[in-house]
Motif scaffolding. Structure first.
Motif, PDB file in Angstrom:
ATOM      1  N   THR A 176       1.755   7.552  -6.998  1.00 52.37           N
ATOM      2  CA  THR A 176       0.830   8.644  -7.142  1.00 52.37           C
ATOM      3  C   THR A 176       1.308   9.944  -6.888  1.00 52.37           C
ATOM      4  O   THR A 176       1.159  10.813  -7.810  1.00 52.37           O
ATOM      5  N   GLY A 177       1.843  10.283  -5.767  1.00 51.29           N
ATOM      6  CA  GLY A 177       2.555  11.602  -5.369  1.00 51.29           C
ATOM      7  C   GLY A 177       3.674  11.835  -6.414  1.00 51.29           C
ATOM      8  O   GLY A 177       3.871  12.901  -6.694  1.00 51.29           O
ATOM      9  N   GLY A 178       4.643  10.894  -6.802  1.00 52.26           N
ATOM     10  CA  GLY A 178       5.659  11.267  -7.563  1.00 52.26           C
ATOM     11  C   GLY A 178       5.050  11.532  -9.095  1.00 52.26           C
ATOM     12  O   GLY A 178       5.484  12.132  -9.660  1.00 52.26           O
ATOM     13  N   PHE A 179       4.303  10.829  -9.373  1.00 52.66           N
ATOM     14  CA  PHE A 179       3.420  10.908 -10.592  1.00 52.66           C
ATOM     15  C   PHE A 179       2.679  12.404 -10.769  1.00 52.66           C
ATOM     16  O   PHE A 179       3.017  13.010 -11.693  1.00 52.66           O
ATOM     17  N   MET A 234       0.889  -1.208   0.084  1.00 44.60           N
ATOM     18  CA  MET A 234       0.073  -0.156   0.033  1.00 44.60           C
ATOM     19  C   MET A 234       0.891   1.255   0.096  1.00 44.60           C
ATOM     20  O   MET A 234       0.640   2.216  -0.754  1.00 44.60           O
ATOM     21  N   ASN A 235       2.087   1.227   0.698  1.00 49.82           N
ATOM     22  CA  ASN A 235       2.984   2.273   0.745  1.00 49.82           C
ATOM     23  C   ASN A 235       3.543   2.772  -0.497  1.00 49.82           C
ATOM     24  O   ASN A 235       3.559   3.618  -0.831  1.00 49.82           O
ATOM     25  N   GLN A 236       3.820   1.709  -1.546  1.00 46.91           N
ATOM     26  CA  GLN A 236       4.318   2.016  -2.960  1.00 46.91           C
ATOM     27  C   GLN A 236       3.341   2.779  -3.926  1.00 46.91           C
ATOM     28  O   GLN A 236       3.688   3.560  -4.280  1.00 46.91           O
ATOM     29  N   ARG A 237       2.107   2.509  -3.630  1.00 53.13           N
ATOM     30  CA  ARG A 237       1.311   3.227  -4.310  1.00 53.13           C
ATOM     31  C   ARG A 237       0.817   4.734  -3.768  1.00 53.13           C
ATOM     32  O   ARG A 237       0.586   5.408  -4.639  1.00 53.13           O
ATOM     33  N   ASP A 238       0.957   4.726  -2.608  1.00 53.75           N
ATOM     34  CA  ASP A 238       0.946   6.242  -2.424  1.00 53.75           C
ATOM     35  C   ASP A 238       2.214   6.996  -2.807  1.00 53.75           C
ATOM     36  O   ASP A 238       1.818   8.405  -3.271  1.00 53.75           O
ATOM     37  N   GLY A 239       3.224   6.309  -2.878  1.00 57.91           N
ATOM     38  CA  GLY A 239       4.624   7.084  -3.264  1.00 57.91           C
ATOM     39  C   GLY A 239       4.356   7.385  -4.712  1.00 57.91           C
ATOM     40  O   GLY A 239       4.806   8.135  -5.166  1.00 57.91           O
TER      41      GLY A 239
END
Length: 116
Positions: free
Chosen positions: A8-11, A1-6
């Motif tokens: 989306t923010g990076g994108f 879950m932590n990778q998805r948040d990162g």
């Protein structure tokens, strides 16, 4: 879950930064192009006024030469048509001799009689 948040923010951050950098580069290139066109405008106006009379003369010369070219092409085509007509007449004569000078309707009748 932590990778998805990162991700989306990076994108979103990449999209914003890319848009800003692209906009700045586009604005710089556009201003250079406008400056170059502004510098070239007086030169174009001067050359256009000088070339207006020469362009009119060129158009007249082209019109005269195009009329001559059309006339030459017309005469050439007339000559070719005459040659074709002569060749067609020669072929008709030679075929008439081969068929024994029979008309096409008589040749069809005699062919029909031979088949019976």
């Amino acid at each position: 879950m932590n990778q998805r948040d990162g991700f989306t923010g990076g994108f979103i951050a990449g999209t914003v930064v890319g848009g800003v950098v692209g906009g700045v580069i586009g604005a710089l290139l556009a201003s250079r192009t406008l400056n170059e066109e502004a510098d070239a405008e007086p030169k174009r106006k001067a050359s256009l006024t000088d070339n207006n009379t020469s362009r009119a003369k060129r158009r007249q010369m082209k019109a005269a030469s195009s009329e001559q070219t059309i006339e030459v092409a017309r005469r050439s085509l007339e000559d070719k048509i005459a040659q074709l007509n002569e060749t067609i007449d020669e072929v008709r004569l030679s075929l008439g001799n081969v068929n024994g000078d029979r008309s096409p309707s008589n040749a069809d009748k005699s062919l029909g009689e031979e088949l019976r």
